[in-house]
Write a protein that holds these residues in place. Structure first.
Motif, PDB file in Angstrom:
ATOM      1  N   LEU A 129      16.280   1.102  17.613  1.00 33.61           N
ATOM      2  CA  LEU A 129      14.848   0.950  17.860  1.00 33.61           C
ATOM      3  C   LEU A 129      14.487  -0.444  18.339  1.00 33.61           C
ATOM      4  O   LEU A 129      13.558  -0.611  19.120  1.00 33.61           O
ATOM      5  CB  LEU A 129      14.067   1.254  16.576  1.00 33.61           C
ATOM      6  N   MET A 130      15.222  -1.436  17.838  1.00 30.40           N
ATOM      7  CA  MET A 130      14.908  -2.811  18.170  1.00 30.40           C
ATOM      8  C   MET A 130      16.140  -3.669  17.951  1.00 30.40           C
ATOM      9  O   MET A 130      16.936  -3.410  17.052  1.00 30.40           O
ATOM     10  CB  MET A 130      13.759  -3.336  17.288  1.00 30.40           C
ATOM     11  N   THR A 131      16.306  -4.688  18.782  1.00 29.62           N
ATOM     12  CA  THR A 131      17.397  -5.645  18.627  1.00 29.62           C
ATOM     13  C   THR A 131      16.828  -7.052  18.646  1.00 29.62           C
ATOM     14  O   THR A 131      16.049  -7.395  19.534  1.00 29.62           O
ATOM     15  CB  THR A 131      18.440  -5.506  19.755  1.00 29.62           C
ATOM     16  N   LYS A 132      17.184  -7.829  17.630  1.00 32.62           N
ATOM     17  CA  LYS A 132      16.786  -9.229  17.576  1.00 32.62           C
ATOM     18  C   LYS A 132      18.020 -10.079  17.840  1.00 32.62           C
ATOM     19  O   LYS A 132      18.943 -10.117  17.035  1.00 32.62           O
ATOM     20  CB  LYS A 132      16.178  -9.589  16.224  1.00 32.62           C
ATOM     21  N   GLU A 133      18.031 -10.742  18.986  1.00 30.75           N
ATOM     22  CA  GLU A 133      19.182 -11.533  19.389  1.00 30.75           C
ATOM     23  C   GLU A 133      19.146 -12.907  18.737  1.00 30.75           C
ATOM     24  O   GLU A 133      18.093 -13.410  18.347  1.00 30.75           O
ATOM     25  CB  GLU A 133      19.192 -11.708  20.918  1.00 30.75           C
ATOM     26  N   VAL A 134      20.327 -13.515  18.649  1.00 25.41           N
ATOM     27  CA  VAL A 134      20.430 -14.912  18.229  1.00 25.41           C
ATOM     28  C   VAL A 134      20.367 -15.779  19.479  1.00 25.41           C
ATOM     29  O   VAL A 134      21.179 -15.619  20.393  1.00 25.41           O
ATOM     30  CB  VAL A 134      21.747 -15.181  17.477  1.00 25.41           C
ATOM     31  N   THR A 135      19.405 -16.670  19.539  1.00 27.98           N
ATOM     32  CA  THR A 135      19.283 -17.564  20.683  1.00 27.98           C
ATOM     33  C   THR A 135      19.939 -18.904  20.366  1.00 27.98           C
ATOM     34  O   THR A 135      20.199 -19.239  19.206  1.00 27.98           O
ATOM     35  CB  THR A 135      17.802 -17.803  21.028  1.00 27.98           C
ATOM     36  N   SER A 136      20.205 -19.685  21.394  1.00 29.62           N
ATOM     37  CA  SER A 136      20.808 -21.006  21.190  1.00 29.62           C
ATOM     38  C   SER A 136      19.899 -21.903  20.374  1.00 29.62           C
ATOM     39  O   SER A 136      20.364 -22.778  19.646  1.00 29.62           O
ATOM     40  CB  SER A 136      21.102 -21.661  22.550  1.00 29.62           C
ATOM     41  N   VAL A 137      18.597 -21.666  20.467  1.00 32.62           N
ATOM     42  CA  VAL A 137      17.639 -22.475  19.704  1.00 32.62           C
ATOM     43  C   VAL A 137      17.727 -22.155  18.217  1.00 32.62           C
ATOM     44  O   VAL A 137      17.558 -23.029  17.365  1.00 32.62           O
ATOM     45  CB  VAL A 137      16.206 -22.238  20.224  1.00 32.62           C
ATOM     46  N   ARG A 138      18.045 -20.874  17.889  1.00 38.33           N
ATOM     47  CA  ARG A 138      18.005 -20.429  16.501  1.00 38.33           C
ATOM     48  C   ARG A 138      19.381 -20.158  15.903  1.00 38.33           C
ATOM     49  O   ARG A 138      19.476 -19.593  14.807  1.00 38.33           O
ATOM     50  CB  ARG A 138      17.158 -19.156  16.387  1.00 38.33           C
ATOM     51  N   GLU A 139      20.459 -20.584  16.565  1.00 38.69           N
ATOM     52  CA  GLU A 139      21.775 -20.232  16.049  1.00 38.69           C
ATOM     53  C   GLU A 139      22.084 -20.890  14.710  1.00 38.69           C
ATOM     54  O   GLU A 139      22.930 -20.418  13.950  1.00 38.69           O
ATOM     55  CB  GLU A 139      22.866 -20.592  17.064  1.00 38.69           C
ATOM     56  N   HIS A 140      21.394 -21.990  14.394  1.00 36.79           N
ATOM     57  CA  HIS A 140      21.581 -22.646  13.104  1.00 36.79           C
ATOM     58  C   HIS A 140      20.410 -22.390  12.155  1.00 36.79           C
ATOM     59  O   HIS A 140      20.289 -23.052  11.126  1.00 36.79           O
ATOM     60  CB  HIS A 140      21.768 -24.155  13.293  1.00 36.79           C
TER      61      HIS A 140
END
Length: 373
Positions: A88-99
């Motif tokens: 239904l939905m995918t929340k990706e890990v971005t370079s800004v939020r990887e930590h």
């Protein structure tokens, strides 16, 4: 420093107790940790932990372990699926939020913390059964082991602590939710369809009051938990009988897609628990015979539905260690009192968020996208 020539005893070698020991040792404090596990190789059961930037990661930074945490943890996105295994939905890990809050295996975290401590800081196979006063010091009594003495005792031995009564009369209460935690070994072989559905993400699904949360990257295991309102007939189930629990889950999740049935059939072990809370609705005992306090789940056990439990405990470790090793307090009791005043504020807020999420998640029309923003 108020702990000069003082002996500190920490009961419990979980993440909070070990981190607190590390923070105190960095300031030259004489500290020992007493743990009921047989030895350092005892497996810590459960899913991964995500440490938050302003609490858990702050503790790692103060302990000089933040880079090690990042090296051992995995940034993970989230997939929300329905009971038919549709994404239904995918929340990706971005370079800004990887930590922002990467996931770390509980055993990896324990080993990282153990290696940061001086040799023989942790005394294993020490089940603390009682405390008493002896000539101005605490006498710690252990099952089948010699007693030890300390000037200050810090209880970090979990929500069911047996020595908490020296600090508070509060009692743990059930919150009405039941969780079954499980592991699948070699998931790419034993549950390949479900493993592919996860696609390296944490997967969450909910339908009519039954919830499932899975992590395909808990070391070499796929770990998952199923969550539902505690039914009346649970006493009839033997949770050490893997086949019986698999049958129970297959029946409870009847109508869910075959991906989920494959997951249950591939499961190698289960652990069950009822969610509990230790209320912070009244002050702790002001008059204590000797310096003693609580941290982590021993202080503020809460349901795991806001990801705040371990993070709140690690914030305890930061504040208490700074109070005890700084120069702003004239006595150990003053340092403890200030820590507890602060802790009651942020731990109450964390408990409130956890309990609100729990009630929301038990609604039959709940979907995880309500929480994953």
């Amino acid at each position: 420093m108020i702990l000069t020539d003082k002996k500190v005893a920490i009961i419990g070698a979980g993440p909070v107790g070990l981190t607190l020991a590390r923070l105190l040792q960095q300031k030259g404090v004489d500290v020992s940790v007493y743990e009921r596990d047989k030895d350092a190789t005892a497996r810590v059961w459960g899913g991964t932990l995500d440490l938050h930037q302003h609490s858990g990661q702050l503790a790692m930074q103060r302990a000089g372990l933040l880079e090690q945490y990042f090296a051992k943890s995995i940034p993970m996105g989230v997939i929300i699926a329905d009971y038919n295994a549709n994404v239904l939905m995918t929340k990706e890990v971005t370079s800004v939020r990887e930590h922002a809050n990467p996931e770390i295996n509980r055993n990896d975290l324990r080993q990282m913390l153990l290696h940061s401590l001086q040799p023989n800081t942790v005394l294993w196979n020490r089940q603390c059964v009682d405390l008493e006063m002896q000539e101005g010091k605490w006498l710690l009594k252990f099952e089948g082991k010699p007693a030890e003495t300390a000037d200050l005792v810090i209880c970090a031995n979990g929500g069911m602590s047996k020595v908490r009564s020296f600090v508070t009369d509060a009692e743990v209460t059930d919150t009405g939710t039941f969780i079954i935690q499980a592991d699948v070994q070699q998931p790419e072989l034993r549950s390949p369809e479900f493993y592919r559905l996860c696609n390296g993400y944490r997967l969450m699904a909910a339908h009519e009051g039954n919830l499932l949360v899975a992590n395909p990257k808990n070391g070499d295991l796929l770990s998952y938990g199923v969550i539902f309102k505690k039914p009346e007939d649970l006493k009839s189930i033997d949770f050490t009988d893997t086949a019986a629990v698999t049958e129970f889950l297959s029946e409870r999740f009847k109508g869910w897609d075959a991906h989920f049935m494959e997951l249950f059939s591939a499961t190698s072990s289960y652990v069950s628990l009822t969610t509990k809370v230790l209320p912070l609705d009244k002050p702790w005992k002001a008059e204590r015979p000797l310096p003693i306090t609580l941290v982590g789940d021993a202080a503020h056990l809460m349901p795991p539905f806001a990801g705040e439990g371990v993070n709140t405990g690690l914030l305890d470790a930061v504040i208490l260690s700074e109070n005890l090793t700084g120069n702003q307090f004239r006595s150990i009791d003053d340092a403890i009192c200030d820590y507890e005043d602060q802790m009651f504020v942020y731990a109450r807020a964390a408990q409130k968020a956890s309990l609100e999420n729990e009630l929301q998640m038990r609604e039959r029309d709940f979907s995880f996208d309500q929480l994953i923003k």
